[in-house]
Structures are given as C-alpha cells and as structure tokens.
Design an enzyme around this catalytic site. Structure first.
Site, PDB file in Angstrom:
ATOM      1  CB  SER A  18      -0.947  -0.038   1.199  1.00 52.71           C
ATOM      2  OG  SER A  18      -1.937   0.957   1.093  1.00 52.71           O
TER       3      SER A  18
ATOM      4  CG  ASP B 143      -4.363  -1.300   0.176  1.00 51.82           C
ATOM      5  OD1 ASP B 143      -3.686  -2.099   0.840  1.00 51.82           O
ATOM      6  OD2 ASP B 143      -4.274  -0.070   0.308  1.00 51.82           O
TER       7      ASP B 143
END
Length: 384
Positions: A52, A214
């Site tokens: 991320s 993500d």
C-alpha cells in the site's frame, strides 16, 4: 565501520505496511535510522518490501539505496510538503463529477468499456510518482550491489490472491503458496498505484489481464515476501497505534455508525494480519530450536527468522482530528455526507489526511519513537 558489502551480507530486510497518510510515520522512523548510518553509505536493508502506501516509500528507498541519507531526505521532503491535491482530486467540481460519473456508469451496457469506480480519483498520485520516482535506478542499484531485492504487494480482485511483484537479481526464484505468490517484474508506477488502491476509496488498477487493489486486502502473510527474498532479520514498521477513544463516554448507548465500522475494517486490513504473522513466526522459531542442527541442514530453507516490530506510541486518529480542517472543503463535505466529521470516531480521516501539517507530526512521532529505541535498533541491525 560497516561498508556497502557488509550491509548486503547482513540479510536485513525492511517491511513497511500500508495505511494511507499514516505512512508518513515510517519516514520518521527511517529518518532516525539514518542517524545511525555513516553518510554516503548504502541502505542498511538490502531487502525492502512494502504494501500500500508503504510500497511507495519502499520504492523511493530502492531508487536511492546507494545513499541511504539522500533517499531518506528526498522522501522526507516529499511528505513534509505534501497536500491532498497531489494524491487525489480534491476540488469540488472534479470530486462530485467523479462521483456522478460513477453513478452513471452503473447504467452502461455490459459490452461498454467501463472505468473502475471509487469514492475518490487518485490520478494525481500517478503523475507525482512518475515525476518523483526514477524507476530505472532500481536495476542500477541491484547491479552495483547496494540492493538485493525490492518487493511491492498488491491484491488481485480477479482471483483473490496476494501478489508480490519483485525486482531482484537472477538468484531469486518465483514462489507459489496458497493464495499468494511472488512474480518477478520491472516495477513501475502502475504496481504502486495498484498496491495503494485503498478498497472503495481509490479505483482498482488493471495490470495485464488482472485487476488489482490494495496489497493489504488479501495479504494473509505480510512477512512472506521478505523471507522469500532472503531476509533473516526483519525490521517491521507497523501502523497499529494505541486505541484511545475520542469521546470520554465509556458506555456509549448509540450503535457504531457506518463510518466507524468502515474505519474498523480498514484498521483490520492494515494491522491485524501482521500481528498474526509475527506470532506464527515466533512459534516456528521455537519449533526449529527443538530440531538438532544437523537435521536442519538437511531441510533446505529451514532457518530461524528474527524480527523487530516498531509501532507508533500515539493514536493517529486523535492526531488527525486536530488537522481535519486542513482538508479541502469539498472533501470535508463529502466525508460529512457519510457521517465523518472532526469529532467522529472513524479512523478514515487518518488514512486520507494527506496534508503537510498532519504528516509532519507523524514524521516527528516516528522519529521520536525510533530514537527512544536507538540501542535496540542498532543492535538488531548490527549498526553498533
């Protein structure tokens, strides 16, 4: 004094987790560690892995792994001067037109070319990455021996697997495990956009024939990439801060709001699996101790892995409340429309508050937390 080669032979691996704007905390930790390393020396982590927003910090370090001080300084400058508009569209016209386009897209026919839908449009992040990050330097640093491998993890919406895109020399082979795998590639901005695509908030990214989001979503084993890339001493910077309720009422008679529940889900995605994986690692280490050394040699890859976890000492959510008004008006209105205000208990604000005053406070906190553990960090990374 350590030299470039001794760093690479150290088997130190840096693991940076996700968390949106919270990743500024990682920069503070790295800034403190740079004080322990002589100037003009390479990065003390020949293996670096990120997920991320941590993937963005990871790649920036990989580009400047030949000079750790310079890499940290550049990274720190970006975070200390950041604003929301550099990450996602924040002016009223584009914010609400993006939402309108998403709603209209639901009426399109199945054969139409559809764009990924999301709450916010983070196209500015791609522009900033392509401007700030020189991806060609990664190969150069690997060839010159300053870096062994760098890994960026994303989640596949197509099959539910956790994919670690990694760049290294030819000694690292791809790995395949249940619901996770390592895939060699030349890392670029699309891999970072995919890894940092917070679910529902930012749009998914298509790489080849798969759609990614993500990296924390399906990452059941956050330590796996670093271990597969050869790491034996894992230095982990987490984002699991102490839980301090924003309201003084211990027994709140009201049920949690939708925004509060969404915040809890994000907290779970970004922190819970890490603690489970560290616990699993420690139990495996205890089991390995029971195996005679001669038998360990017969089992290829069976070795103890040490870890050092550094988590923030203060509550990010409470800090974000102080800087809520720094967000652009259109974003504040959008958040208020889903029940998020400057006094709400949702942690979503702490993920989306890409404003320099807030980020500078996180950097300061990270620096102080790392300096408080200077002796332990020096010993773990062999920087004494």
């Amino acid at each position: 004094m350590l030299n470039k080669r001794s760093y690479k032979d150290s088997k130190n691996a840096l693991v940076l987790t996700g968390g949106g704007a919270r990743a500024a905390y990682q920069v503070g930790v790295l800034s403190a560690i740079s004080k322990f390393v002589p100037r003009n020396h390479g990065i003390p982590f020949p293996i670096i892995c990120g997920t991320s927003a941590g993937a963005i910090n990871t790649t920036a370090l990989a580009c400047y792994s030949s000079c750790f001080h310079l890499g940290v300084k550049k990274l720190e400058w970006v975070w200390k001067n950041i604003n929301t508009s550099r990450i996602y569209h924040s002016d009223g016209i584009r914010v609400f037109s993006h939402l309108a386009k998403g709603m209209l897209a639901s009426f399109q026919a199945d054969y139409a070319n559809k764009s990924a839908r999301s709450l916010l449009n983070n196209a500015p992040l791609r522009d900033m990455l392509n401007m700030v990050v020189d991806f060609k330097r990664i190969d150069t640093n690997i060839l010159r021996g300053y870096l062994s491998a760098v890994s960026i993890t994303a989640s596949s919406y197509s099959n539910g697997d956790s994919i670690s895109f990694y760049q290294s020399d030819e000694s690292i082979s791809p790995w395949f495990r249940a619901k996770r795998r390592g895939e060699p590639c030349q890392i670029n901005s699309e891999h970072l956009m995919a890894s940092a695509a917070i679910p529902l908030v930012f749009p998914s990214i298509k790489i080849r024939q798969e759609h990614y989001g993500d990296g924390s979503i399906h990452q059941l084993s956050p330590l796996s990439p670093a271990i597969h890339l050869g790491g034996e001493n894992l230095f982990i910077v987490g984002v699991d801060q102490p839980k301090a309720p924003l309201h003084s009422k211990v027994n709140n008679p009201h049920p949690p709001t939708t925004s509060t529940v969404a915040g809890h889900l994000l907290d779970t995605i970004f922190s819970d699996t890490l603690h489970s994986d560290i616990e699993r690692l420690e139990r495996i280490n205890e089991t390995i101790k029971l195996i005679p050394p001669e038998l360990r040699k017969e089992k290829d890859g069976l070795k103890p892995i040490s870890s050092f976890l550094l988590n923030p000492s203060h509550d990010f959510n409470a800090m974000a409340v102080e800087y809520f008004s720094d967000l652009p008006l259109s974003i504040r209105l959008l958040l208020r429309s889903v029940g998020i205000s400057n006094d709400s208990e949702s942690s979503i604000v702490s993920y989306l508050l890409f404003e320099k005053n807030y980020c500078r406070q996180l950097i300061k906190l990270g620096f102080e937390d790392a300096m408080e553990q200077e002796t332990a960090i020096r010993k773990f990374l062999s920087l004494e």
